[in-house]
Motif scaffolding. Structure first.
Motif, short mmCIF file in Angstrom:
data_model
loop_
_atom_site.label_atom_id
_atom_site.label_comp_id
_atom_site.label_asym_id
_atom_site.label_seq_id
_atom_site.Cartn_x
_atom_site.Cartn_y
_atom_site.Cartn_z
N VAL A 1 0.84 -1.20 0.00
CA VAL A 1 0.00 0.00 0.00
C VAL A 1 0.87 1.25 0.00
O VAL A 1 1.86 1.35 0.72
CB VAL A 1 -0.93 0.02 1.24
N ARG A 2 0.49 2.19 -0.84
CA ARG A 2 1.06 3.54 -0.79
C ARG A 2 -0.12 4.49 -0.67
O ARG A 2 -1.22 4.19 -1.14
CB ARG A 2 1.84 3.88 -2.06
N ALA A 3 0.10 5.63 -0.05
CA ALA A 3 -1.03 6.53 0.19
C ALA A 3 -0.72 7.95 -0.27
O ALA A 3 0.44 8.36 -0.34
CB ALA A 3 -1.39 6.53 1.67
N LEU A 4 -1.79 8.66 -0.56
CA LEU A 4 -1.68 10.07 -0.94
C LEU A 4 -1.98 10.92 0.28
O LEU A 4 -2.98 10.70 0.96
CB LEU A 4 -2.69 10.38 -2.05
N GLY A 5 -1.10 11.88 0.56
CA GLY A 5 -1.31 12.78 1.68
C GLY A 5 -1.66 14.17 1.20
O GLY A 5 -1.38 14.55 0.06
N CYS A 6 -2.27 14.94 2.09
CA CYS A 6 -2.65 16.32 1.75
C CYS A 6 -1.42 17.22 1.79
O CYS A 6 -0.69 17.22 2.76
CB CYS A 6 -3.70 16.82 2.75
N PRO A 7 -1.19 17.99 0.71
CA PRO A 7 -0.02 18.86 0.69
C PRO A 7 -0.20 20.16 1.49
O PRO A 7 0.76 20.88 1.72
CB PRO A 7 0.18 19.15 -0.79
N HIS A 8 -1.42 20.45 1.88
CA HIS A 8 -1.70 21.74 2.52
C HIS A 8 -1.84 21.61 4.04
O HIS A 8 -2.25 20.57 4.54
CB HIS A 8 -3.01 22.32 1.97
N GLY A 9 -1.54 22.69 4.72
CA GLY A 9 -1.68 22.70 6.17
C GLY A 9 -3.14 22.75 6.61
O GLY A 9 -3.49 22.29 7.69
N HIS A 10 -3.98 23.33 5.75
CA HIS A 10 -5.38 23.48 6.11
C HIS A 10 -6.18 23.59 4.81
O HIS A 10 -5.91 24.48 4.00
CB HIS A 10 -5.57 24.76 6.97
N ALA A 11 -7.10 22.70 4.61
CA ALA A 11 -7.84 22.70 3.34
C ALA A 11 -9.14 21.94 3.51
O ALA A 11 -9.32 21.18 4.45
CB ALA A 11 -7.00 22.05 2.24
N ARG A 12 -10.04 22.18 2.56
CA ARG A 12 -11.27 21.37 2.51
C ARG A 12 -11.26 20.63 1.18
O ARG A 12 -10.93 21.20 0.14
CB ARG A 12 -12.52 22.24 2.64
N ILE A 13 -11.61 19.37 1.23
CA ILE A 13 -11.59 18.56 0.01
C ILE A 13 -12.83 18.89 -0.82
O ILE A 13 -13.96 18.81 -0.32
CB ILE A 13 -11.56 17.06 0.35
N LYS A 14 -12.59 19.27 -2.08
CA LYS A 14 -13.73 19.54 -2.97
C LYS A 14 -14.14 18.27 -3.71
O LYS A 14 -15.32 17.99 -3.86
CB LYS A 14 -13.36 20.65 -3.97
N SER A 15 -13.15 17.52 -4.16
CA SER A 15 -13.49 16.27 -4.86
C SER A 15 -12.30 15.33 -4.85
O SER A 15 -11.16 15.75 -4.74
CB SER A 15 -13.89 16.58 -6.30
N ILE A 16 -12.62 14.05 -4.95
CA ILE A 16 -11.57 13.02 -5.05
C ILE A 16 -11.93 12.14 -6.24
O ILE A 16 -13.05 11.63 -6.32
CB ILE A 16 -11.52 12.14 -3.77
N ASP A 17 -10.99 11.98 -7.15
CA ASP A 17 -11.23 11.15 -8.32
C ASP A 17 -10.16 10.05 -8.39
O ASP A 17 -8.99 10.33 -8.62
CB ASP A 17 -11.18 12.03 -9.58
N THR A 18 -10.59 8.81 -8.19
CA THR A 18 -9.64 7.70 -8.17
C THR A 18 -9.80 6.79 -9.39
O THR A 18 -9.20 5.72 -9.44
CB THR A 18 -9.82 6.86 -6.89
#
Lengths: 203, 733
Positions: B47-64
């Motif tokens: 498993v590898r994972a994607l992390g958030c690059p920002h210190g503070h953010a709201r997710i608008k969309s995720i496309d996998t």
């Protein structure tokens, strides 16, 4: 870093070209037997390939992709888990192995780039019952705590002392700086390396 | 049952208190020791994972969708969904499981996440900015001022007036600022697990300091029962306080494994290890102190702040000022909420920072007085909050001899300059509890004389296995190599998590108890053969013999033969906090640093570092010395090299790779001299943990040495070359 394809079997530029055009490229290196897999003249690789790597004196047929690192082959195909994945860029030294006698980071070497070379891992130095001088000294001087950095340190120390068999303490402090230990065993590694050097590098 | 547990007297041991190489040393040096990362199962997914690059953010969309199409990708596990708010950089969004690390990484690279970037706050050292941003909360405090009858006006007003009066009355005062930045644990083996299901049963190899406590964590997280979870950890690549939990990615590994029917390996990547695997709170302090003509501090008034991440918190006020506690003090702490990952316990929680930001003030006092720092520390020993003034005085004397304090001392900034290099000395002192944790062990003695033990503890690198074996070997009069030690499985008897220097005490308790209980049974058997009272027997050198009559003896093996066909099995336990003749808590230590500072480059070089440490009864001298060497080197790391760098604009963690997160290398540590202080007054108290205490003092000792060398204080640690140069420049201006 540019190398002549015919000689080393692998050119970084050719690889980059190959991988960017992976879909269109012809797979040239799917060799059915070891003899053929030993061929190292192909310049463009794409997709899964069988190659032969010489590790600790034995030839191993392994399945790789162009992006597969030597470290991945060692750890996932040959069950040689002494070299560790710590940093992606080799800056921790935890994946140190010898390639044609030179210490290199298995994490930053592509498997296809070390075909035809002699690869030696920490497991090739001697087992736990038959340790070499460096491994013995690491145990005797307690140059290990959690032990995760130890295999890399053992190989790096071996390579350093092979090159500098009469190394002094100052040489060791100045020259053995490619490996990181988080538990803080450096003082003990220095003692271990000094002891081996005093024994003539092999003692 | 043995009637009374005890340790052999000094001079009466054959193994305890001596040096013994660690039993798992050969496997570690040979590269055959298997860590969690090294466990590979057939058909496992990585498993590898994607992390958030920002210190503070709201997710608008995720496309996998594109990730799922990558050849080799088997499963996609979402941690977050559109609308979720992310509060620190690195938080995991989506995990991809594939047949190889390369395929999983390619899958991760194809995930598209759109963020609404929100304002982040990460200025953990800037109290004013934090107040303005509404990011502060009260972090506790306390005042204590000597009162007399009639002084019963308003409490706060009285303290205010009294502090001002005492400061005014003081012969010497210091008004200063000190700080220490956030650092990370940076375990070389990242956090994570390799798991497989055997039917409804989970087998988890987990990189953990908490073998006996994580089966239950898995069970709760997965809604199964703890008896259906086996946690294994034979080797762990570093923990330092950050690996007590299964963590959400550990649970995800089990869930992905369940969903795919394949074993799963999920260890954090290096940058994720930096961002999520644990960090230590920062601390910044403003202080005014007043001392009498002898340099004895009479009044202390401080306010400190810092962060332990988004939830707030920071260095506890309860350890400020550190150890040396004047009769009158007021301390106030403010915690700052930052967009950074939540802190985890880091070796000796609170103490290293508290020492670094307060014992520097005592050194500053020496500078103001034009006095020897050693004398100022000594004058203040009677105020030691743990009542160990005499112990510290003895340790200071030992340390001063080892570093040749008298010959090397000069007043702050008044030493000779060789080219651009000046040298200096500094010291600090510390304390720690180190009580034994709860622990149970099974000891089994076979009729052929072989011995093995089982205990659900773990070996962080302390040498736990070796300690267990030494304790039993001493008890039975056998060689260490003859004892087989089994640890690292949650199916073994419970033993507490390794945190707070509690493990050597814990396993010494459980193994000595089980050993003495088993020996009492063996003595009964031997007594029959020797025609002697069991109470008159002793086990020494592989034989059971009558005390005072060494010739009346039988071999250990002969004695065990009396067991007949079945082994003797004994389970013994110790419960944390119980009074015991075998263990205790509370240690002291004194450390001194000798540094050379190049005033042109700002580079600080460690010349020599002396660590004097008491720890009650020493089990293994070699391993104890290694703990101290290691702690000192970790101390040098946070004093001169490592710091977490956060982009103030985006909240991104900037130096989350080994090349950018500076740690000392072998050539950076100078000479380290370790002195184990084991007077009878301490030895008779039994075993006390050692892992934490020696990591506490280096910050203050090294900062003080730099100030002594240059005459200028580098206000915030680590004392990087830039900070040293900036401090020198500011002093010249």
């Amino acid at each position: 870093m540019e190398k002549t394809p015919g000689k080393t079997g692998f050119s970084r530029r050719a690889f980059l070209k190959g991988s960017s055009a992976a879909a269109a490229a012809t797979a040239l290196a799917t060799a059915p037997d070891v003899a053929e897999a030993h061929q190292v003249g192909t310049a463009v690789l794409a997709g899964p390939t069988v190659i032969v790597l010489t590790v600790n004196g034995k030839d191993h047929k392994v399945n790789v992709e162009p992006r597969t690192t030597l470290l991945e082959v060692l750890r996932y195909q040959l069950d040689l888990t002494g070299a560790k994945p710590v940093s992606g860029d080799g800056s921790s030294g935890a994946s140190t192995v010898l390639v044609d006698g030179k210490p290199m980071m298995a994490s930053t070497l592509l498997a296809v780039a070390v075909r035809g070379k002699k690869i030696e891992t920490v497991e090739g130095r001697g087992g736990e019952k038959t340790p070499d001088a460096v491994q013995k000294a690491f145990v005797q001087y307690d140059a290990q705590q959690c032990g995760f950095c130890t295999p890399g340190f053992v190989v790096a120390t071996r390579a350093f002392l092979d090159k500098n068999p009469k190394a002094t303490e100052a040489d060791i402090r100045g020259g053995l700086n490619g490996n990181i230990c988080r538990c803080g065993t450096y003082a003990n590694v220095i003692q271990a390396a000094i002891a081996v050097a005093k024994g003539g590098g092999n003692g | 049952m043995a009637e009374q547990y005890s340790w052999p007297a000094r001079g009466k041991t054959s193994i305890i208190g001596k040096s013994h190489s660690r039993l798992d040393g050969p496997e570690k040096a040979a590269g055959t020791a298997k860590y969690t990362y090294d466990i590979n199962f057939d058909k496992q997914l990585i498993v590898r994972a994607l992390g958030c690059p920002h210190g503070h953010a709201r997710i608008k969309s995720i496309d996998t969708a594109a990730a799922a199409k990558v050849p080799g990708v088997d499963y996609i596990h979402a941690f977050k969904k559109a609308g979720d708010e992310i509060e620190w950089s690195g938080e995991l969004i989506v995990a991809v499981a594939a047949i190889s690390g390369g395929a999983a990484a390619e899958g991760v690279s194809k995930i598209k996440v759109q963020y609404e970037v929100l304002d982040s706050f990460t200025a953990e050292d800037d109290l004013e900015a934090a107040i303005k941003a509404g990011r502060t909360k009260r972090g506790g405090g306390k005042s204590l001022t000597a009162r007399e009858p009639g002084d019963d006006d308003d409490e706060d007003e009285f303290v205010d007036a009294e502090i001002e009066r005492l400061l005014k009355a003081a012969k010497f005062t210091v008004d200063a600022y000190f700080g220490i930045d956030s650092i990370t644990h940076c375990c070389l083996e990242p956090h994570g697990t390799t798991v497989k299901w055997e039917g409804d049963r989970l087998v988890a190899y987990l990189s953990t300091q908490n073998v006996s406590g994580t089966d239950d964590q898995f069970a709760r997280g997965l809604n199964i029962t703890a008896d259906d979870v086996d946690v294994h950890c034979q080797y762990i690549g570093g923990g330092f306080g950050s690996k007590f939990a299964v963590d959400y990615w550990g649970l995800a590994a089990a869930e992905i494994s369940k969903a795919t029917g394949r074993p799963v390996k999920f260890l954090l990547s290096r940058d994720q290890e930096f961002k999520l695997g644990g960090n230590r709170p920062s601390g910044y302090l403003k202080v005014r102190l007043g001392a009498d003509e002898n340099g004895v501090v009479q009044v202390w008034d401080s306010h400190h702040w810092g962060t332990s991440g988004y939830t707030g918190g920071g260095v506890s006020h309860s350890v400020v000022p550190y150890v040396l506690t004047p009769p009158n003090y007021r301390r106030k702490a403010t915690s700052i909420k930052c967009n950074t990952a939540r802190a985890r316990a880091w070796r000796a929680p609170n103490h290293p920072q508290a020492c670094a930001i307060t014992q520097t003030a005592f050194d500053e006092l020496a500078k103001v007085m034009g006095a020897d720092s050693y004398d100022v520390f000594k004058a203040n020993l009677p105020s030691a909050s743990n009542g160990k003034a005499d112990l510290y005085a003895a340790e200071m004397e030992i340390g001063a001899k080892l570093i040749d304090w008298k010959a090397n001392w000069h007043l702050h900034g008044k030493g000779p300059k060789k080219g651009s290099v000046v040298e200096g000395l500094g010291m600090a002192l510390h304390t720690w509890g180190g009580t034994a944790n709860t622990s149970s062990a099974i000891v089994r003695v076979y009729p052929d004389g072989s011995v093995e033990a089982f205990c659900g503890t773990q070996d962080l690198g302390t040498g736990t296995r070796t300690v267990c074996a030494m304790v039993l070997a001493e008890t039975f009069g056998l060689p260490v190599e003859d004892i087989k030690i089994n640890i690292g499985s949650s199916k073994m008897p419970f033993s507490g998590a390794s945190g707070g220097s509690t493990t050597v005490g814990a396993v010494s308790e459980s193994h000595r108890r089980a050993g003495q209980d088993a020996l009492a049974e063996i003595f009964k058997l031997a007594g029959k053969k020797l025609d002697a009272d069991a109470d008159d027997l002793e086990a020494i050198g592989g034989r059971i013999r009558v005390k005072g009559k060494p010739k009346r003896s039988i071999s250990w093996k002969q004695a065990c033969g009396g067991l007949g066909l079945k082994p003797l099995e004994v389970t013994s336990s110790y419960k944390r906090g119980d009074e015991s003749p075998l263990s205790s808590s509370g240690v002291g230590g004194v450390q001194m640093a000798h540094v050379a500072v190049d005033t042109e480059t700002g580079i600080v070089k460690m010349k020599k570092f002396v660590a004097v440490q008491d720890m009650g009864l020493i089990i293994n001298r070699k391993l104890a010395e290694s703990q101290i060497n290691g702690a000192v080197i970790m101390g040098i790391a946070y004093s001169l090299f490592e710091q977490r760098l956060i982009d103030p604009k985006t909240g991104a963690f900037l130096n989350a790779e080994m090349r950018d997160y500076k740690l000392p290398r072998l050539g950076d540590v100078g000479d380290i001299v370790v002195s184990l202080y084991e007077p009878e007054s301490e030895r008779k108290r039994g075993v006390i943990g050692l892992g934490e205490p020696p990591v506490i003092s280096p910050g203050a000792a090294i900062s003080n040495a730099i100030c002594n060398a240059t005459g200028v204080r580098v206000r915030v640690l680590p004392a990087t070359p830039k900070r040293v140069l900036d401090a020198l420049k500011k002093a010249r201006a």
